[in-house]
Design a protein around this motif. Structure first.
Motif, mmCIF file in Angstrom:
data_model
loop_
_atom_site.group_PDB
_atom_site.id
_atom_site.type_symbol
_atom_site.label_atom_id
_atom_site.label_comp_id
_atom_site.label_asym_id
_atom_site.label_seq_id
_atom_site.Cartn_x
_atom_site.Cartn_y
_atom_site.Cartn_z
ATOM 1 N N ARG A 38 0.832 -1.208 0.000
ATOM 2 C CA ARG A 38 0.000 0.000 0.000
ATOM 3 C C ARG A 38 0.865 1.255 0.000
ATOM 4 O O ARG A 38 0.565 2.242 -0.690
ATOM 5 C CB ARG A 38 -0.934 0.002 1.214
ATOM 6 N N THR A 39 1.953 1.209 0.765
ATOM 7 C CA THR A 39 2.849 2.359 0.854
ATOM 8 C C THR A 39 3.450 2.687 -0.506
ATOM 9 O O THR A 39 3.442 3.850 -0.944
ATOM 10 C CB THR A 39 3.968 2.076 1.872
ATOM 11 N N VAL A 40 3.974 1.671 -1.174
ATOM 12 C CA VAL A 40 4.603 1.911 -2.474
ATOM 13 C C VAL A 40 3.563 2.369 -3.507
ATOM 14 O O VAL A 40 3.813 3.288 -4.297
ATOM 15 C CB VAL A 40 5.340 0.652 -2.968
ATOM 16 N N GLN A 41 2.410 1.751 -3.492
ATOM 17 C CA GLN A 41 1.362 2.147 -4.434
ATOM 18 C C GLN A 41 0.952 3.602 -4.219
ATOM 19 O O GLN A 41 0.730 4.347 -5.184
ATOM 20 C CB GLN A 41 0.161 1.215 -4.297
ATOM 21 N N MET A 346 17.869 -2.312 2.212
ATOM 22 C CA MET A 346 16.766 -1.714 1.453
ATOM 23 C C MET A 346 17.292 -1.259 0.092
ATOM 24 O O MET A 346 18.262 -0.497 0.023
ATOM 25 C CB MET A 346 16.179 -0.515 2.206
ATOM 26 N N VAL A 347 16.657 -1.741 -0.978
ATOM 27 C CA VAL A 347 17.028 -1.354 -2.337
ATOM 28 C C VAL A 347 15.773 -0.881 -3.067
ATOM 29 O O VAL A 347 14.734 -1.547 -3.018
ATOM 30 C CB VAL A 347 17.664 -2.523 -3.107
ATOM 31 N N VAL A 348 15.888 0.270 -3.724
ATOM 32 C CA VAL A 348 14.792 0.808 -4.526
ATOM 33 C C VAL A 348 15.351 1.184 -5.896
ATOM 34 O O VAL A 348 16.391 1.855 -5.979
ATOM 35 C CB VAL A 348 14.162 2.056 -3.869
ATOM 36 N N LEU A 349 14.673 0.761 -6.956
ATOM 37 C CA LEU A 349 15.063 1.105 -8.319
ATOM 38 C C LEU A 349 13.855 1.714 -9.026
ATOM 39 O O LEU A 349 12.766 1.122 -9.010
ATOM 40 C CB LEU A 349 15.551 -0.135 -9.078
ATOM 41 N N LEU A 350 14.044 2.880 -9.648
ATOM 42 C CA LEU A 350 12.960 3.604 -10.297
ATOM 43 C C LEU A 350 13.320 3.919 -11.748
ATOM 44 O O LEU A 350 14.506 4.092 -12.067
ATOM 45 C CB LEU A 350 12.686 4.922 -9.565
ATOM 46 N N ASN A 351 12.312 4.048 -12.600
ATOM 47 C CA ASN A 351 12.594 4.362 -13.998
ATOM 48 C C ASN A 351 12.210 5.792 -14.357
ATOM 49 O O ASN A 351 11.687 6.084 -15.428
ATOM 50 C CB ASN A 351 11.940 3.348 -14.948
ATOM 51 N N THR A 352 12.525 6.715 -13.438
ATOM 52 C CA THR A 352 12.438 8.145 -13.712
ATOM 53 C C THR A 352 13.289 8.888 -12.706
ATOM 54 O O THR A 352 13.555 8.389 -11.603
ATOM 55 C CB THR A 352 10.991 8.655 -13.639
ATOM 56 N N ASP A 353 13.717 10.083 -13.091
ATOM 57 C CA ASP A 353 14.392 10.976 -12.156
ATOM 58 C C ASP A 353 13.634 12.291 -12.033
ATOM 59 O O ASP A 353 14.144 13.264 -11.480
ATOM 60 C CB ASP A 353 15.834 11.263 -12.612
ATOM 61 N N VAL A 354 12.404 12.342 -12.546
ATOM 62 C CA VAL A 354 11.625 13.574 -12.507
ATOM 63 C C VAL A 354 11.339 13.934 -11.053
ATOM 64 O O VAL A 354 10.752 13.137 -10.320
ATOM 65 C CB VAL A 354 10.310 13.418 -13.287
ATOM 66 N N PRO A 355 11.768 15.123 -10.600
ATOM 67 C CA PRO A 355 11.589 15.479 -9.191
ATOM 68 C C PRO A 355 10.125 15.644 -8.831
ATOM 69 O O PRO A 355 9.272 15.886 -9.694
ATOM 70 C CB PRO A 355 12.363 16.794 -9.046
ATOM 71 N N TYR A 356 9.865 15.522 -7.535
ATOM 72 C CA TYR A 356 8.490 15.535 -7.048
ATOM 73 C C TYR A 356 8.238 16.761 -6.183
ATOM 74 O O TYR A 356 9.007 17.072 -5.273
ATOM 75 C CB TYR A 356 8.201 14.271 -6.223
ATOM 76 N N GLN A 369 11.828 7.280 2.364
ATOM 77 C CA GLN A 369 11.194 7.823 3.559
ATOM 78 C C GLN A 369 9.917 7.064 3.899
ATOM 79 O O GLN A 369 9.680 6.694 5.058
ATOM 80 C CB GLN A 369 10.895 9.307 3.349
ATOM 81 N N ALA A 370 9.093 6.823 2.887
ATOM 82 C CA ALA A 370 7.829 6.124 3.127
ATOM 83 C C ALA A 370 8.056 4.701 3.623
ATOM 84 O O ALA A 370 7.381 4.229 4.546
ATOM 85 C CB ALA A 370 6.996 6.116 1.845
ATOM 86 N N LEU A 371 9.002 3.995 3.022
ATOM 87 C CA LEU A 371 9.280 2.610 3.431
ATOM 88 C C LEU A 371 9.818 2.539 4.846
ATOM 89 O O LEU A 371 9.427 1.675 5.635
ATOM 90 C CB LEU A 371 10.267 1.979 2.454
ATOM 91 N N THR A 372 10.745 3.436 5.184
ATOM 92 C CA THR A 372 11.347 3.372 6.526
ATOM 93 C C THR A 372 10.388 3.855 7.610
ATOM 94 O O THR A 372 10.532 3.473 8.769
ATOM 95 C CB THR A 372 12.655 4.166 6.581
ATOM 96 N N LYS A 373 9.406 4.647 7.262
ATOM 97 C CA LYS A 373 8.380 4.996 8.253
ATOM 98 C C LYS A 373 7.615 3.752 8.693
ATOM 99 O O LYS A 373 7.189 3.650 9.846
ATOM 100 C CB LYS A 373 7.418 6.029 7.676
ATOM 101 N N VAL A 374 7.467 2.809 7.767
ATOM 102 C CA VAL A 374 6.807 1.546 8.092
ATOM 103 C C VAL A 374 7.757 0.607 8.822
ATOM 104 O O VAL A 374 7.393 -0.008 9.831
ATOM 105 C CB VAL A 374 6.280 0.861 6.808
ATOM 106 N N LEU A 375 8.985 0.510 8.342
ATOM 107 C CA LEU A 375 9.924 -0.509 8.822
ATOM 108 C C LEU A 375 10.695 -0.100 10.070
ATOM 109 O O LEU A 375 10.863 -0.893 10.994
ATOM 110 C CB LEU A 375 10.920 -0.842 7.708
#
Length: 397
Positions: A38-41, A346-356, A369-375
């Protein structure tokens, strides 16, 4: 098109029954996996990132491995957890490791000035290898110059030689922005210089040295340092707005030579899980030392940056206790971190670098940040974009 959150590999719900040295790190069981899903989605939806690969593990707690979203926005091809990815600035961790290996053999001195090895460096008689590796050299980053940005976005498939990259910085109006070791400033120029040191002292191309002395002993068979735009399959398409038009474009086949020792490497989730622990401990998977305990201690001496909770050692971040590095280049971002007290990866791979968002956050930071708030709510990964800025966009008209 599959729904975002398509599962690549199931978690191991029975792992919580195993002995665990990882303290209060949660068991990666079905309930935790559902929270992480849910967090990643939610982050995918919020940031507009097309696709993400996430891998989390800790001894006795199991593994969480997922691929979310799409690898190709045109065809709708789903992301998969075995895709290769460009890892950008995580390359710095390999280049600095090479320097540390040479230093422990006495072939270079960390406190020697860069001018000993490379001629023509501004302040070259003062800036040391240690200051280069620790981002405290005071040398302007070539990627922060408008001439470089214009060249890259005008012809993104162009090949660059290391000296060409240095020339952008050294020929700028102000190539030295502060005295050595007085401030922290993230500069890709530092790593190009260290790459040249490795080549001069070892007598090998940097890519060959890293392959022979780091990747092979670590059994990281899916990691490479290309000398051109080669990109092994399968991989996701990568999307960027760092373009001449400012519009989103596919950067998959852009030549990463502009990043060289600072950002050209390719890897995958499997290998980055290995690298997370190897980098943080200085020990190869077979138990042999990658670097000596003394050298590893020096590497992990992470003086604070201007951001509370974030320190930077020798080619390595410490962000709220998570040790490792992130990576970003047009089209791709990555995050590979290790939490020693939990022995968690913890490993995260994304297919964009567009800032948020209005703060222009790195998407990898938003995910971390979102993942570690859970973990690990007592160790929440947060690296503001101001700490690491690889590229300078053109000025606003």
């Amino acid at each position: 098109m599959p729904a975002a959150g398509a599962v690549a590999d199931p978690p191991q719900p029975t792992a919580s029954a195993l002995p665990s040295p990882s303290g209060d790190f949660p068991a990666l069981d079905d309930a935790t996996a559902a929270r992480l899903d849910r967090t990643v989605q939610d982050v995918l939806k919020k940031t507009g990132v097309p696709g993400a690969i996430v891998g989390i593990s800790a001894p006795g707690k199991g593994e969480y491995t997922r691929a979310f979203g799409v690898a190709d926005k045109t065809t709708g091809q789903p992301m998969a957890s075995d895709f290769f990815s460009r890892i950008g600035s995580e390359t710095k961790t390999f280049t600095v490791t090479a320097v540390l290996q040479l230093a422990q053999k006495g072939e270079v001195g960390l406190d020697n000035p860069i001018g000993t090895y490379v001629k023509g460096v501004p302040n070259g008689d003062k800036v040391t290898l240690r200051e280069l590796a620790g981002m405290r050299s005071g040398l302007l980053s070539y990627t922060a110059t408008q001439p470089f940005y214009k060249a890259l976005t005008t012809d993104p498939k162009r090949h660059y030689a290391p000296q060409e990259l240095l020339d952008y910085a050294f020929h700028a109006p102000k190539p030295v922005i502060f005295a050595p070791n007085t401030q922290f400033n993230y500069s890709n120029t530092n790593l190009i210089l260290l790459g040249l040191v490795v080549e001069k002292v070892s007598g090998q191309p940097l890519s060959a040295y890293i392959r022979d002395q780091i990747l092979r002993p670590a059994k990281m068979d899916h990691t490479s340092f290309p000398d051109d735009a080669a990109f092994p399959a399968p991989h996701a398409q990568g999307y960027t707005q760092q373009t001449a038009s400012g519009k989103t474009e596919d950067a998959t086949d852009w030549n990463p030579s502009w990043g060289w020792a600072a950002g050209a490497m390719i890897s995958d989730l499997h290998d980055l899980r290995i690298w997370a622990k190897t980098l943080a401990t200085g020990v190869f998977p077979d138990g042999t030392r990658m670097v000596s305990p003394e050298m590893q201690k020096q590497r992990l001496d992470t003086p604070p940056t201007s951001i509370p909770g974030a320190g930077y050692g020798l080619g390595i971040f410490d962000v709220q206790g998570w040790i490792g590095h992130n990576g970003s280049l047009p089209g791709y971002q990555s995050l590979t971190m290790y939490l020693p007290e939990q022995q968690a990866t913890m490993v995260v791979l994304l297919n964009t670098d567009v800032p948020y968002g209005p703060q222009q956050e790195e998407p990898s930071t938003v995910f971390g940040q979102a993942l570690t708030k859970v973990l690990t709510p007592e160790h929440v990964y947060n690296l503001p974009a101001a700490v690491q800025k690889d590229m300078t966009p053109p000025p606003t008209p």
